[in-house]
Design a protein around this motif. Structure first.
Motif, PDB file in Angstrom:
ATOM      1  N   HIS A 159      29.053  66.820  21.626  1.00 60.67           N
ATOM      2  CA  HIS A 159      27.843  66.993  22.346  1.00 60.67           C
ATOM      3  C   HIS A 159      26.659  67.377  21.592  1.00 60.67           C
ATOM      4  CE1 HIS A 159      26.339  67.840  26.305  1.00 60.67           C
ATOM      5  NE2 HIS A 159      25.941  69.000  25.893  1.00 60.67           N
ATOM      6  N   MET A 208      21.057  48.058  36.287  1.00 58.43           N
ATOM      7  CA  MET A 208      20.450  48.074  37.556  1.00 58.43           C
ATOM      8  C   MET A 208      19.618  46.889  37.817  1.00 58.43           C
ATOM      9  SD  MET A 208      19.842  49.859  40.291  1.00 58.43           S
ATOM     10  CE  MET A 208      19.176  51.174  40.847  1.00 58.43           C
ATOM     11  N   SER A 266      32.052  31.232  65.514  1.00 65.71           N
ATOM     12  CA  SER A 266      32.165  32.249  66.740  1.00 65.71           C
ATOM     13  C   SER A 266      30.982  32.758  67.432  1.00 65.71           C
ATOM     14  CB  SER A 266      33.191  33.232  66.190  1.00 65.71           C
ATOM     15  OG  SER A 266      32.714  34.001  65.034  1.00 65.71           O
ATOM     16  N   LYS A 305      27.940  33.298  66.455  1.00 63.66           N
ATOM     17  CA  LYS A 305      27.047  34.034  65.729  1.00 63.66           C
ATOM     18  C   LYS A 305      25.846  33.581  65.373  1.00 63.66           C
ATOM     19  CE  LYS A 305      29.852  37.955  65.031  1.00 63.66           C
ATOM     20  NZ  LYS A 305      31.243  37.373  65.853  1.00 63.66           N
ATOM     21  N   SER A 358      23.597  35.340  59.506  1.00 64.68           N
ATOM     22  CA  SER A 358      24.434  36.772  59.985  1.00 64.68           C
ATOM     23  C   SER A 358      24.372  37.388  58.680  1.00 64.68           C
ATOM     24  CB  SER A 358      25.816  36.295  60.659  1.00 64.68           C
ATOM     25  OG  SER A 358      25.369  35.818  61.777  1.00 64.68           O
ATOM     26  N   TRP A 359      23.472  38.327  58.430  1.00 60.24           N
ATOM     27  CA  TRP A 359      23.313  39.213  57.399  1.00 60.24           C
ATOM     28  C   TRP A 359      24.606  40.090  57.199  1.00 60.24           C
ATOM     29  CZ3 TRP A 359      23.566  44.278  57.500  1.00 60.24           C
ATOM     30  CH2 TRP A 359      23.269  44.748  58.891  1.00 60.24           C
ATOM     31  N   GLN A 360      25.160  40.460  58.226  1.00 65.57           N
ATOM     32  CA  GLN A 360      26.625  41.211  58.291  1.00 65.57           C
ATOM     33  C   GLN A 360      27.616  40.542  57.504  1.00 65.57           C
ATOM     34  OE1 GLN A 360      24.695  40.556  61.026  1.00 65.57           O
ATOM     35  NE2 GLN A 360      24.553  42.135  62.465  1.00 65.57           N
ATOM     36  N   ALA A 361      27.879  39.262  57.640  1.00 65.46           N
ATOM     37  CA  ALA A 361      28.708  38.808  57.186  1.00 65.46           C
ATOM     38  C   ALA A 361      28.751  38.402  55.567  1.00 65.46           C
ATOM     39  CB  ALA A 361      29.075  37.347  57.735  1.00 65.46           C
ATOM     40  N   VAL A 368      27.121  40.643  53.568  1.00 56.39           N
ATOM     41  CA  VAL A 368      27.147  41.941  52.914  1.00 56.39           C
ATOM     42  C   VAL A 368      28.413  42.185  51.928  1.00 56.39           C
ATOM     43  CG1 VAL A 368      27.099  44.359  53.004  1.00 56.39           C
ATOM     44  CG2 VAL A 368      25.801  43.143  54.469  1.00 56.39           C
ATOM     45  N   PRO A 369      29.648  41.876  52.298  1.00 55.98           N
ATOM     46  CA  PRO A 369      30.829  41.744  51.534  1.00 55.98           C
ATOM     47  C   PRO A 369      30.678  41.106  50.155  1.00 55.98           C
ATOM     48  CG  PRO A 369      31.463  41.822  53.691  1.00 55.98           C
ATOM     49  CD  PRO A 369      30.219  41.340  53.796  1.00 55.98           C
TER      50      PRO A 369
END
Lengths: 376, 386
Positions: free
Chosen positions: A42, A60, A87, A89, A93-96, A98-99
């Motif tokens: 240290h 980053m 389906s 949409k 569809s940004w939701q899909a 994200v993963p």
């Protein structure tokens, strides 16, 4: 005299002492300080003047770039390049996304962390650090801590460095010479490496082949195409009618394929007008549709002289004739939907937008061949 | 207890004044605003205090479970913030008067709703009360065990308590997960009893955990600023900041996962809940939630420097706490209608509950030594290096 010296190495057995020694020696600027310890000590990083790593910022940055690229790629693929409604949409569809964005962020960040750490900051490939050839290396990896003053400055003097280390509590001092590389890269060595890589690939390939094809009881990879599923156009015992493909439910209407509200082209001519505005992109789309689908029979300028003149027996309409020119847009559309004698129906091959674009283009061809004075 | 300085008694008087003004306002709300609005406010703030208390009790038990050293010098802070639990339990008991007002499954019209009829085995008042009672008793038992026991250890210096506390921690974990799930299902999703989400218990747990860390951070930093924790160093708060960073991500992950699954499946009875909360006038609130609860604290805490800088840590923690309030507001208030209500009733009830909670924490802050002086792990906690 410093030419043959890589560094002067002082050995310590107390972690506090090495930190103190580093703090004492650093202001004297004898040369770059470096420390080798069997466990993290240290405060030593600050004592030898190590700046905080820039790796974090790089990671980053790359993480954010990864997220951005994933978003761009997914957005472009699903909303621009191949817009396919899934389906019900929205296309974007940004939701899909994200993963996948998350995964790509992690991918970029970890690869940056690993590769930048190894290659940019630790300066690989760097085989055989001189300190590895020192006598002290065995004890450094066991229980001793080493502080080294590297011969980086022009004023470096091994004797001064040695004295400085001894005065500050080093138990012993070793001068590490710049190693002599007596085995340069040889052709034999290179060939041996390549042969090794080839052999490794061959063994891996043979092993995979044996597992996949020769020993069928252990399929190591169940490929997606070998999964139990119903294929279109295949027989299936699952459904009562024996078909793998399901016929559409009666009354279903595919998107963009509303059944026509007319029975004959003549009726269509009285009912419909071209809903598309005549714009450059639409005209160009019309030309593409026409050249791809129609020119083969109607000729590139629409004069009814087929490109396949001899093979084709029918008599395609001549769009330039007064008779056909006089017909309204809706009539053309009706012919495209219903077909006419030897003219096939385009109800299944084109959508409404492309049909109307083709009608526009026919009008353009007609006008080009019958140009009035003011058009010139 | 530290000697009372003039500044300290001023703060106390201000807090008492805040609470009294808030109490007057709260009474005004009860008299003049709609009952639904009163009880919904009451519920949000009670849950806010309760989750902060539970989150801190969880942090204490977590430290015991894994025998962490680094947090021992700061442990008095979460132990004291956990004193919100008894207060919040009393407030939640009062909220029982509001149950027939805001919980649709108590309305007589339930008989005509086949979905709710099917759920009456779970959603009926006696069972609801029993569940609450069991949770409250369990929370209080563990609260007394961990907090009283730790204070008693100061005096009797009995290392056996540390062993007992560790042995009991796994049991606490199990009970805690069940009780927080019940809290979430009963008191929040029960407001719209036709909605389903298996994930909701974990969602509330994630919010509880991260806001517990945030409250602990604020507490530790303010004690440090007053010079009451001279042994606690940057490295300790740094580690707490790291934990905070990890669990903002956890919260965002759970929150988004719940949303994504419901969005994908697009089942009417599930999506309607989100539709009420992210469309129209609720949209700004829905956007504020990830901003306060994830983006601001995440980017403040991700660098090594931010976690060593008290002001940055404080801003991140306050952002999370505000985010936690917005979260509960966003979960509960849409039952009142399609426009978010925020006016004098909300403000005065906020004053009342915040004042109450801060007074309770302040009182607890005077109890016992600021550092668990007789904890056998304390010296290792002080020596511990990053």
């Amino acid at each position: 005299m410093s030419s043959g010296t890589f560094a002067v190495l002082g050995l310590f057995s107390d972690a506090h002492k090495i930190v103190e020694a580093a703090q004492q020696i650093r202001p004297r600027q004898l040369g770059r300080l470096e420390a080798y310890t069997p466990y993290p000590v240290h405060g030593l990083d600050r004592a030898i003047g190590l700046a905080p790593s820039r790796l974090g910022r790089l990671v980053m940055l790359m993480g954010v770039i990864g997220a951005g690229l994933a978003l761009l790629f997914e957005g472009w693929v699903s909303a621009v390049d191949y817009p396919l409604v899934t389906s019900g949409k929205p296309l974007f569809s940004w939701q899909a996304f994200v993963p996948v964005m998350f995964e790509v962020t992690v991918l970029f960040a970890t690869f940056t962390a690993g590769l930048a750490m190894l290659f940019a900051f630790n300066k690989l490939p760097f085989f055989g650090h001189p300190v590895l050839h020192s006598k002290a290396i065995k004890s450094i990896t066991r229980d001793k801590l080493a502080l080294s003053i590297e011969a980086t400055s022009a004023t470096f003097d091994a004797e001064t460095a040695r004295q400085a280390l001894l005065q500050n509590g080093a138990e012993s001092v070793e001068i590490v010479p710049v190693p002599v590389w007596n085995r340069p890269l040889s052709l034999v060595g290179l060939l041996r490496t390549i042969a090794g890589i080839v052999a490794a690939c061959a063994v891996a390939g043979a092993g995979l082949f044996a597992l996949e094809k020769l020993i069928p009881i252990v399929p190591p990879m169940v490929h997606m195409h070998e999964q139990p599923k119903l294929n279109a156009f295949r027989v299936s015992s699952f459904f009562a009618d024996g078909r793998g493909m399901r016929p559409a439910v009666t009354g279903t209407v595919a998107r963009g394929h509303l059944p026509p509200a007319f029975a004959t082209p003549e009726e269509a001519g009285t009912l419909l007008g071209n809903p598309l505005p005549l714009t450059q992109p639409i005209a160009e789309r019309g030309r593409k549709v026409f050249n791809d689908h129609c020119a083969i029979c109607h000729g590139l300028v629409g004069d009814g002289v087929p490109l396949l003149s001899h093979a084709y027996g029918g008599k395609p309409g001549n769009f330039l004739s007064n008779e056909i020119r006089a017909r309204p847009d809706g009539h053309y559309f009706g012919v495209l939907m219903l077909g006419k004698n030897a003219m096939p129906s385009y109800a299944a091959d084109l959508d409404n937008h492309d049909r109307w674009a083709a009608v526009h283009y026919i009008r353009i061809l007609q006008r080009a061949q019958n140009a009035k004075d003011e058009d010139l | 207890m530290s000697p009372v300085s003039p500044r300290s008694s001023l703060v106390r008087n201000l807090l008492v004044a805040l609470t009294l003004v808030g109490a007057a306002g709260t009474a005004g709300v009860y008299v003049s605003a709609s009952r639904e609005r009163f009880w919904v406010n009451w519920l949000v703030w009670t849950l806010f205090l309760l989750t902060l208390g539970l989150g801190n009790l969880f942090l204490v038990a977590l430290e015991r479970l894994v025998s962490a050293h680094w947090s021992v010098p700061m442990r008095r802070v979460p132990e004291r913030i956990a004193s919100l639990i008894p207060l919040a339990i009393v407030l939640l008991l009062i909220a029982f008067f509001g149950v027939p007002v805001i919980f649709p499954w108590t309305y007589p019209a339930v008989a005509h709703n086949p979905i709710l009829v099917a759920k009456t085995a779970w959603l009926n008042l006696p069972f609801f009360a029993v569940r609450f009672a069991v949770c409250a008793v369990v929370w209080m038992l563990f609260y007394r065990f961990y907090v009283r026991g730790s204070l008693r250890q100061d005096e009797n210096k009995d290392p056996a308590f540390t062993v007992r506390a560790r042995r009991l921690a796994p049991a606490f974990m199990v009970v805690f997960f069940f009780s927080v799930t019940i809290l979430a299902f009963d008191w929040i999703s029960g407001l719209e009893p036709e909605w389903y989400s298996d994930m909701f218990g974990v969602y509330l747990f994630a919010g509880t955990f991260i806001s517990g860390i945030a409250a602990m951070l604020v507490g530790v930093l303010s004690l440090m600023r007053r010079g009451r924790l001279p042994e606690v160093q940057t490295k300790h708060v740094y580690n707490l900041g790291t934990l905070g960073l990890a669990f903002t991500v956890f919260f965002a992950y759970i929150g988004f996962a719940q949303y994504l699954l419901i969005w994908y499946a697009n089942l009417p009875e599930e999506v309607i809940w989100f539709k009420h909360r992210i469309d129209g006038a609720w949209q700004p609130v829905a956007l504020l939630l990830p901003l306060l609860h994830f983006f601001i604290p995440f980017f403040l805490l991700i660098g090594a420097l931010g976690k060593k800088h008290p002001a940055t840590l404080r801003v991140a923690a306050l952002s999370i706490l505000l985010g936690h309030f917005v979260d509960l507001y966003w979960l509960v208030f849409p039952v009142l209608g399609p426009t978010p209500l925020f006016g004098w009733p909300e403000l005065s009830m906020a004053c009342f509950f915040l004042g109450l909670g801060l007074l309770q924490i302040r009182r607890a802050m005077g109890r016992g030594a600021d550092i668990p002086v007789s904890d056998p792990l304390l010296s290792r906690g002080l020596e511990w290096q990053l």
